[in-house]
Design a protein around this motif. Structure first.
Motif, PDB file in Angstrom:
ATOM      1  N   PHE A  38      -0.829  -5.263 -13.772  1.00 26.64           N
ATOM      2  CA  PHE A  38      -1.800  -4.605 -12.894  1.00 26.64           C
ATOM      3  C   PHE A  38      -2.956  -5.535 -12.543  1.00 26.64           C
ATOM      4  CE2 PHE A  38      -0.245  -0.345 -14.561  1.00 26.64           C
ATOM      5  CZ  PHE A  38       0.411  -0.037 -13.386  1.00 26.64           C
ATOM      6  N   GLN A  39      -3.364  -6.356 -13.495  1.00 23.96           N
ATOM      7  CA  GLN A  39      -4.433  -7.317 -13.210  1.00 23.96           C
ATOM      8  C   GLN A  39      -3.995  -8.319 -12.148  1.00 23.96           C
ATOM      9  OE1 GLN A  39      -7.483  -7.299 -14.146  1.00 23.96           O
ATOM     10  NE2 GLN A  39      -7.671  -6.200 -16.075  1.00 23.96           N
ATOM     11  N   LYS A  40      -2.724  -8.721 -12.205  1.00 27.73           N
ATOM     12  CA  LYS A  40      -2.210  -9.638 -11.193  1.00 27.73           C
ATOM     13  C   LYS A  40      -2.122  -8.947  -9.837  1.00 27.73           C
ATOM     14  CE  LYS A  40       0.331 -12.762 -14.251  1.00 27.73           C
ATOM     15  NZ  LYS A  40       1.659 -13.326 -14.617  1.00 27.73           N
ATOM     16  N   ALA A  41      -1.720  -7.680  -9.831  1.00 25.14           N
ATOM     17  CA  ALA A  41      -1.679  -6.924  -8.578  1.00 25.14           C
ATOM     18  C   ALA A  41      -3.077  -6.802  -7.987  1.00 25.14           C
ATOM     19  CB  ALA A  41      -1.078  -5.547  -8.826  1.00 25.14           C
ATOM     20  N   LEU A  42      -4.060  -6.613  -8.863  1.00 28.88           N
ATOM     21  CA  LEU A  42      -5.442  -6.458  -8.418  1.00 28.88           C
ATOM     22  C   LEU A  42      -5.972  -7.733  -7.767  1.00 28.88           C
ATOM     23  CD1 LEU A  42      -7.341  -3.974  -8.716  1.00 28.88           C
ATOM     24  CD2 LEU A  42      -8.433  -5.176 -10.605  1.00 28.88           C
ATOM     25  N   HIS A  43      -5.415  -8.854  -8.175  1.00 26.35           N
ATOM     26  CA  HIS A  43      -5.826 -10.132  -7.573  1.00 26.35           C
ATOM     27  C   HIS A  43      -5.549 -10.146  -6.069  1.00 26.35           C
ATOM     28  CE1 HIS A  43      -6.363 -14.456  -7.084  1.00 26.35           C
ATOM     29  NE2 HIS A  43      -5.179 -14.507  -6.495  1.00 26.35           N
ATOM     30  N   PHE A  44      -4.459  -9.507  -5.661  1.00 23.32           N
ATOM     31  CA  PHE A  44      -4.084  -9.486  -4.249  1.00 23.32           C
ATOM     32  C   PHE A  44      -4.773  -8.359  -3.488  1.00 23.32           C
ATOM     33  CE2 PHE A  44      -0.424 -11.476  -6.397  1.00 23.32           C
ATOM     34  CZ  PHE A  44      -0.402 -12.682  -5.715  1.00 23.32           C
ATOM     35  N   ARG A  45      -5.005  -7.240  -4.157  1.00 20.68           N
ATOM     36  CA  ARG A  45      -5.649  -6.106  -3.490  1.00 20.68           C
ATOM     37  C   ARG A  45      -6.704  -5.505  -4.423  1.00 20.68           C
ATOM     38  NH1 ARG A  45      -0.654  -2.665  -0.772  1.00 20.68           N
ATOM     39  NH2 ARG A  45       0.433  -4.439   0.190  1.00 20.68           N
TER      40      ARG A  45
END
Length: 256
Positions: free
Chosen positions: A105-112
């Motif tokens: 989720f932290q990696k997903a948050l990096h994009f959005r």
């Protein structure tokens, strides 16, 4: 439907190609052609739509283990695909792999960074880990992103109650009830806030409202007790504090 839900037009062949043959010796290359002699190895940032549909199909079928295994092969091939990280985070959480879920989720948050769904999932993970301060702050972010949703408001209020900040939780719960007037757990938590703040008249009023509207509020959540029993258990406190001893005796009987 969320923005991540897909259609029912699945193409299993493309999905199986990537699962069984598509991962080549080159970790940043994938074979999408189903004819080995004419295989075209290409790099890509976003996965094909038919494969994406198959991944979501696995998720909706609750096949989290196979899905996560497949995602762990695919993600290194297209590390800029937000949806893959989101789906991996969801699958990991459903498998109770919370640390791995947080990583995805932290990696997903990096994009959005302003994505409501990812922030909400992270807030829930913080709450599960009993990191209530972080949970409260992240639920607040969610509330700013989606002001009309009651879930982040309730999550924030619940975290504040765990931090014993009942004063701050109280107005949030009132707002939750305005948005979702049949949310049983919001009324119960509001009554608890009133009791903790020694506002026994307001607590008693809230509990009486719950009792008189139990047919529309539904069942108590997270308890083996019925809604009626839970209300009377809390009313024992308010009745004693307000000197309503006859009502208190009734609540003693009904709470059993």
């Amino acid at each position: 439907m969320t923005s991540f839900e897909t259609s029912n037009n699945y193409e299993p062949q493309a999905f199986e190609n990537v699962r069984s043959e598509g991962i080549s010796s080159d970790p940043f290359t994938v074979t999408l052609d189903d004819t080995p002699k004419r295989a075209n190895k290409t790099k890509f940032k976003i996965i094909p739509s038919e494969l994406r549909d198959q991944l979501w199909k696995l998720y909706f079928e609750n096949n989290y283990t196979d899905l996560l295994e497949l995602l762990e092969h695919i993600i290194p091939l297209c590390e800029e695909d937000f949806e893959l990280f989101y789906l991996a985070g969801k699958s990991s959480a459903d498998l109770k792999l919370y640390q791995k879920s947080m990583m995805y989720f932290q990696k997903a948050l990096h994009f959005r960074p302003d994505d409501y769904f990812v922030n909400f999932e992270i807030a829930q993970l913080f709450h599960h880990a009993e990191l209530y301060e972080l949970a409260e702050k992240t639920f607040e972010v969610c509330s700013h992103l989606e002001p009309t949703k009651f879930e982040p408001l309730y999550g924030r209020a619940e975290a504040l109650c765990m931090l014993k900040d009942y004063y701050a939780a109280r107005p949030l719960l009132k707002r939750v009830i305005e948005i979702e007037p049949k949310l049983t757990r919001a009324y119960e938590l509001l009554a608890v806030c009133y009791i903790q703040l020694a506002e026994f008249k307001n607590a008693h009023k809230t509990l009486n409202y719950m009792l008189s509207n139990s047919h529309t509020l539904g069942k108590a959540v997270g308890s083996s007790k019925s809604l009626k029993q839970l209300c009377h258990m809390h009313r024992l406190t308010t009745c004693m504090e307000l000197g309503l001893f006859d009502e208190g005796r009734i609540s003693i009987r009904e709470a059993e």
